[in-house]
Design a protein around this motif. Structure first.
Motif, short mmCIF file in Angstrom:
data_model
loop_
_atom_site.label_atom_id
_atom_site.label_comp_id
_atom_site.label_asym_id
_atom_site.label_seq_id
_atom_site.Cartn_x
_atom_site.Cartn_y
_atom_site.Cartn_z
N LEU A 1 125.78 26.19 24.41
CA LEU A 1 127.00 26.59 25.10
C LEU A 1 127.54 25.47 25.97
CD1 LEU A 1 126.35 30.31 26.13
CD2 LEU A 1 127.73 29.46 24.25
N THR A 2 126.65 24.78 26.71
CA THR A 2 127.12 23.66 27.54
C THR A 2 127.71 22.56 26.66
OG1 THR A 2 124.99 22.48 27.55
CG2 THR A 2 125.34 24.15 29.26
N HIS A 3 127.16 22.40 25.47
CA HIS A 3 127.65 21.36 24.57
C HIS A 3 129.01 21.74 23.96
CE1 HIS A 3 127.28 17.92 21.83
NE2 HIS A 3 127.79 18.73 20.89
N LEU A 4 129.15 22.97 23.49
CA LEU A 4 130.39 23.39 22.85
C LEU A 4 131.56 23.44 23.84
CD1 LEU A 4 129.09 26.23 20.48
CD2 LEU A 4 129.66 23.86 19.88
N GLU A 5 131.27 23.67 25.11
CA GLU A 5 132.33 23.75 26.11
C GLU A 5 132.76 22.38 26.61
OE1 GLU A 5 129.86 24.18 30.31
OE2 GLU A 5 130.61 25.97 29.35
N TYR A 6 132.00 21.32 26.32
CA TYR A 6 132.17 20.00 26.93
C TYR A 6 133.59 19.46 26.74
CZ TYR A 6 131.31 14.99 27.70
OH TYR A 6 131.37 13.69 28.14
N GLU A 7 134.06 19.39 25.48
CA GLU A 7 135.39 18.85 25.21
C GLU A 7 136.49 19.76 25.76
OE1 GLU A 7 134.14 15.31 23.50
OE2 GLU A 7 136.17 15.95 24.05
N ARG A 8 136.27 21.06 25.71
CA ARG A 8 137.26 22.01 26.23
C ARG A 8 137.42 21.85 27.73
NH1 ARG A 8 141.96 24.56 25.51
NH2 ARG A 8 141.98 26.69 26.30
N VAL A 9 136.33 21.70 28.44
CA VAL A 9 136.38 21.51 29.89
C VAL A 9 137.17 20.25 30.22
CG1 VAL A 9 135.02 21.07 31.97
CG2 VAL A 9 134.30 22.83 30.35
N LYS A 10 136.89 19.15 29.51
CA LYS A 10 137.62 17.90 29.74
C LYS A 10 139.13 18.12 29.56
CE LYS A 10 136.03 14.27 27.61
NZ LYS A 10 135.43 13.46 26.52
N TYR A 11 139.49 18.84 28.50
CA TYR A 11 140.91 19.06 28.22
C TYR A 11 141.56 19.91 29.33
CZ TYR A 11 145.14 20.82 25.96
OH TYR A 11 146.43 21.16 25.69
N LEU A 12 140.90 20.99 29.75
CA LEU A 12 141.47 21.86 30.76
C LEU A 12 141.63 21.15 32.10
CD1 LEU A 12 139.57 25.20 29.97
CD2 LEU A 12 141.97 24.67 29.50
N VAL A 13 140.71 20.25 32.41
CA VAL A 13 140.79 19.52 33.67
C VAL A 13 141.90 18.48 33.63
CG1 VAL A 13 139.58 17.91 35.20
CG2 VAL A 13 138.39 19.92 34.32
N THR A 14 141.96 17.71 32.55
CA THR A 14 142.91 16.59 32.50
C THR A 14 144.32 17.02 32.12
OG1 THR A 14 142.31 16.13 30.21
CG2 THR A 14 141.09 14.96 31.92
N GLU A 15 144.44 18.01 31.24
CA GLU A 15 145.76 18.38 30.74
C GLU A 15 146.33 19.63 31.40
OE1 GLU A 15 145.94 15.06 28.65
OE2 GLU A 15 147.53 16.56 28.61
N LYS A 16 145.45 20.57 31.75
CA LYS A 16 145.91 21.84 32.33
C LYS A 16 145.68 21.91 33.83
CE LYS A 16 147.33 23.38 28.42
NZ LYS A 16 148.79 23.51 28.16
N LYS A 17 145.12 20.81 34.39
CA LYS A 17 144.98 20.65 35.84
C LYS A 17 144.12 21.73 36.49
CE LYS A 17 148.12 17.71 34.67
NZ LYS A 17 147.66 16.43 34.10
N LYS A 18 143.12 22.21 35.77
CA LYS A 18 142.21 23.20 36.31
C LYS A 18 141.06 22.51 37.02
CE LYS A 18 143.05 26.99 33.07
NZ LYS A 18 143.41 28.00 34.10
N SER A 19 140.46 23.22 37.98
CA SER A 19 139.23 22.72 38.60
C SER A 19 138.11 22.78 37.58
CB SER A 19 138.87 23.56 39.82
OG SER A 19 138.48 24.85 39.42
N ILE A 20 137.08 22.01 37.81
CA ILE A 20 135.95 22.02 36.88
C ILE A 20 135.32 23.40 36.81
CG2 ILE A 20 133.59 21.17 36.55
CD1 ILE A 20 134.54 18.42 37.28
N ALA A 21 135.19 24.07 37.95
CA ALA A 21 134.57 25.41 37.96
C ALA A 21 135.38 26.39 37.11
CB ALA A 21 134.45 25.92 39.40
N ASP A 22 136.71 26.39 37.31
CA ASP A 22 137.56 27.31 36.53
C ASP A 22 137.56 26.93 35.05
OD1 ASP A 22 140.12 27.71 39.10
OD2 ASP A 22 138.17 28.70 38.79
#
Length: 804
Positions: free
Chosen positions: A137-158
């Motif tokens: 799960l931590t691996h599959l979420e890795y790229e998604r988290v990067k995208y949400l932080v950089t492109e959607k301006k979300k905090s890492i926690a969210d």
């Protein structure tokens, strides 16, 4: 997408915090600040299955502003085959880091060490944690988290919270679980069970290279889209999960995990694995309400497409195959099934009316969704077996019967049957007891191995089916060894050729040429137009909030015992158009003696929310034999609203204090106690209601029986004295004939040649809150049923209750 595009809007925060404590370097992605990590010890477990001893683990520093790797890292190794590790004295410029594990792992499917190595990552915030687990799960979420932080301006926690839910949703798993880096397949709990289920499903029957490819494709699809929509891969996994589950070999996964001796028992992951393939096949949840329900696999990509499954004891399986248990654990953490969000629950499958043990072979048990099977009759030395099947659709009009028959023909086509010919149904008279309505039988055939299957369908009218006439269809099912004597043919084959577009004689040619308007209400929108085929008429149309919400009501024709089959067809069509089962509520806005349970299905499309509400009902109808009988039907409510608008209530709750719903007053219960039968006359007038009570003195077939009529008149006179004894005042008393009662609509189905006379009493009484009016009289009702005619003799009391 790299992380060097982090928001520049935090530059002001960087300058501000740079002047404070040395441990605070700035703000990133909306977090309160970036904290340096000093002398931190980090421990955890790395699991696909668990990584084996000696596998490499590294902690890689991330820039606190850009989240870009700085090149600084701290290395460690897996200490045991449990996958555990510990890295000491970590010093980082920010709390954000990547933990990466690379090595061989124990395969949950085989129980053995993997044939190749795999790399898993976890992006984490170390400001408030010293334990970080690395897993799928931590691996599959890795790229998604990067995208949400950089492109959607979300905090890492969210971003991590959202990504985890999206991953689990791709596997039809719902719930509020711990953060992914806190999950562990060797611990109990639904979150840990979900992790193990995802690991098992992604591995399924592929090797390490196949797993790596799947993980990569999943990560890429999830990164920007937020979902994994690879239908081919999902179906391949579902087919594997179904096969493994039904064979009972899913229990081997539990055995493997528990044999590693790092946990007393594995978490209950099996429910998530089974729910995945149930969801993928469109079966939905299997629970007590759906016991013995049969449903078809609607996934066209599946190896088992069109295969029928039956719900028994909480599990779907192929009819005729005893399901093996996939779990050997007695420590089930939840007795409830996991509801699939995309399944379409069908409360109209009348399994209670069908035998639990099928007389048909497994490959033919789909017939039992449409008809009641009997047999077989065996010919020769078993070279031919014949079953008969009478339709569940025992209804009062041909259109409804033909709709149910058409659904069976469509299923035959999907199963590989082709139309072959027509033949005279009298050649099947040894099998059909009712087939005198239509002289033609329609033959469909298929071949499998050395067996030939032939199906003969015949339209029927059954006057004896339930004491009244009903339109049905009969089916004869022939299974014979190839080369055995074929069905005798009495006429030449039809000119309709066999093809994959299967011919159905149950579809009216006129129905497709001219659209007949059923009512004057506005048409349904395109997304709901399919419902129109199931309605006798629409009964109400209403707009709310300047058209932001629109509602229609409608009802089906009287469907008799075919109601559940037709409602099932409606629900299946709704499911095929993307509607999902939302739940059940008690609908007391309907005057419905049958049930108040309403079943809700919803779909969101094009900025609109579409809601379909179905409620079972019952009406009285005239039968072909000239009498009225109760018949099942269903009500429909359709609501369309703008997606951003909260649903406006459309139900008007019943006023149970009104006369319409009040129980009979206490001082009138003597009337009900003194008679055999009673019923309430429902009126929409809020000022009054009435109760009709009567005692049946006898019946005669053929000629009238004056003795019974004398007894009815004597009983009516007795009731008149009883009313006076309870304080009622006699207002009038007159001598009437049966013709007089008929003109007053106080009797039905009478014959004018009966000249008996009777006394008609009218009474009145006032109490504190009500005024009562009562009528007492004897009556003769004429009836005709199945060619027989006769008379019923009753003494009646009608009481009307008026509010003061």
């Amino acid at each position: 997408m790299t992380l060097n595009k982090i928001l520049p809007v935090f530059a002001f925060g960087i300058l501000f915090w740079a002047c404070s404590d040395n441990d605070v370097a700035g703000g990133a992605s909306g977090d309160a600040g970036v904290y340096a990590i000093k002398d931190l010890d980090v421990a955890g477990v790395s699991q696909k299955g668990p990584f084996v001893t000696g596998s490499a683990v590294t902690v890689q520093e991330l820039d606190g502003i850009t989240l870009k790797q700085t090149g600084k890292s701290f290395k460690g190794t897996i200490k045991s085959d449990k996958g555990d590790f510990a890295i000491k004295d970590i010093n980082l410029q920010s709390q954000y880091a990547i933990l990466e594990a690379n090595g061989y792992y124990r395969d949950e499917i085989s129980g053995k060490k993997s044939s190749g190595t795999v790399t898993l990552r976890a992006l984490t915030d170390l400001s408030n944690r010293k334990t970080v687990n690395i897993n799928l799960l931590t691996h599959l979420e890795y790229e998604r988290v990067k995208y949400l932080v950089t492109e959607k301006k979300k905090s890492i926690a969210d971003a991590k919270s959202q990504a985890e839910k999206e991953i689990l949703s791709s596997f039809a798993i719902e719930g509020d679980f711990a953060e992914s880096e806190d999950l562990n397949i060797f611990e109990s709990g639904d979150g840990n069970a979900a992790l193990l289920a995802v690991s098992v499903l992604m591995q399924s029957d592929v090797d390490v290279a196949g797993l790596t490819e799947r993980m990569g494709e999943f990560s890429i699809a999830l990164a920007e889209g937020g979902s994994w929509d690879d239908a081919d891969t999902k179906t391949a996994i579902a087919d594997w999960a179904c096969d493994t589950d039904l064979k009972g070999t899913l229990a081997n996964v539990r055995k493997n995990v528990e044999n590693w001796k790092y946990a007393d028992s594995a978490p209950v992951f099996e429910k998530f694995v089974t729910n995945f393939w149930w969801n993928n096949y469109g079966l939905g949840v299997c629970n007590d309400k759906r016991e013995n329900e049969t449903k078809r696999n609607v996934n066209k990509l599946s190896k088992l497409y069109n295969e029928y499954f039956v719900c028994e004891k909480g599990r779907w399986h192929v009819p005729g195959d005893e399901p093996e248990s996939s779990s050997s654990s007695g420590k089930d953490e939840s007795s409830s099934s996991i509801a699939s969000s995309s399944s379409v629950y069908n409360p109209f499958n009348s399994s209670a009316s069908q035998d639990s043990l099928s007389v048909l072979p497994p490959e033919l048990q789909f017939f039992e969704e449409f008809c009641s099977a009997r047999g077989p009759v065996i010919y020769g030395d078993g070279e031919q077996r014949v079953w008969t099947c009478t339709s569940w659709a025992n209804v009062h009009d041909t259109a409804t019967r033909d709709s149910a028959a058409s659904a069976l023909v469509d299923t035959l086509g999907a199963k590989g049957f082709v139309f072959e010919k027509t033949m005279l149904s009298d050649s099947l008279k040894s099998f059909y007891l009712h087939s005198f309505y239509d002289s033609l039988s329609y033959i469909y055939s298929a071949k499998k191995g050395d067996l030939v299957y032939k199906i003969a369908m015949t339209k029927t009218l059954s006057p004896a089916g339930a004491g009244y006439g009903a339109f049905m269809f009969d089916v004869a099912i022939f299974v014979m060894k190839e080369g055995f004597e074929d069905l005798p043919i009495h006429i030449s084959s039809s000119s309709v050729a066999s093809s994959s577009s299967i011919y159905s004689p149950f579809v009216s040619s006129s129905s497709s040429s001219v659209e007949v308007k059923k009512d004057t209400l506005p048409d349904l929108p395109e997304e709901l137009a399919f419902v129109e085929d199931f309605l006798e008429k629409k009964t109400e149309y209403k707009e709310y909030a300047d058209g932001a919400q629109i509602m229609w009501r409608g009802q089906s024709p009287a469907l008799g015992s075919g109601c559940d089959s037709i409602a099932t067809e409606l629900i299946n069509k709704a499911g095929g158009k993307g509607f999902e089962y939302e739940g059940t509520y008690s609908n007391d806005s309907l005057d419905n003696d049958y049930t108040e349970d309403s079943y809700v299905y919803t779909k969101t499309s094009g900025g609109k929310v579409y809601t379909l509400v179905i409620t079972k009902g019952e009406v009285r109808v005239w039968t072909p034999m000239g009498i009225t009988m109760p018949s099942k039907m269903f009500y429909v409510k359709l609501v369309v609203r703008d997606e951003g608008v909260d649903e406006i209530p459309t139900e008007t709750k019943k006023d149970y204090d009104s006369p319409k719903y009040r129980e009979i007053p206490e001082d009138l219960k003597f009337v009900l106690d003194s008679t055999q039968y009673h019923y309430r006359y429902y009126s929409n007038d809020q000022k009054w209601t009435s109760w009709n009570a009567y005692t049946r003195l006898g019946s005669s077939v053929g000629a009238s029986n004056d003795d019974y009529f004398d007894e009815a008149k004597a009983k009516a006179d007795e009731y008149a004295l009883m009313m006076e004894a309870h304080g009622f005042t006699l207002k009038s008393q007159e001598t009437l004939t049966i013709d007089d009662l008929e003109s007053m609509r106080y009797t039905e189905y009478t014959k004018s040649d009966y000249d008996g006379e009777l006394t008609f009493y009218r009474f009145e009484k006032e109490v504190e809150k009500f005024r009562y009016e009562a009528e007492v009289f004897a009556v003769v009702d004429y009836y005709r049923n199945l060619g027989a005619e006769g008379y019923l003799f009753r003494a009646r009391i009608n009481i009307t209750i008026y509010d003061k």
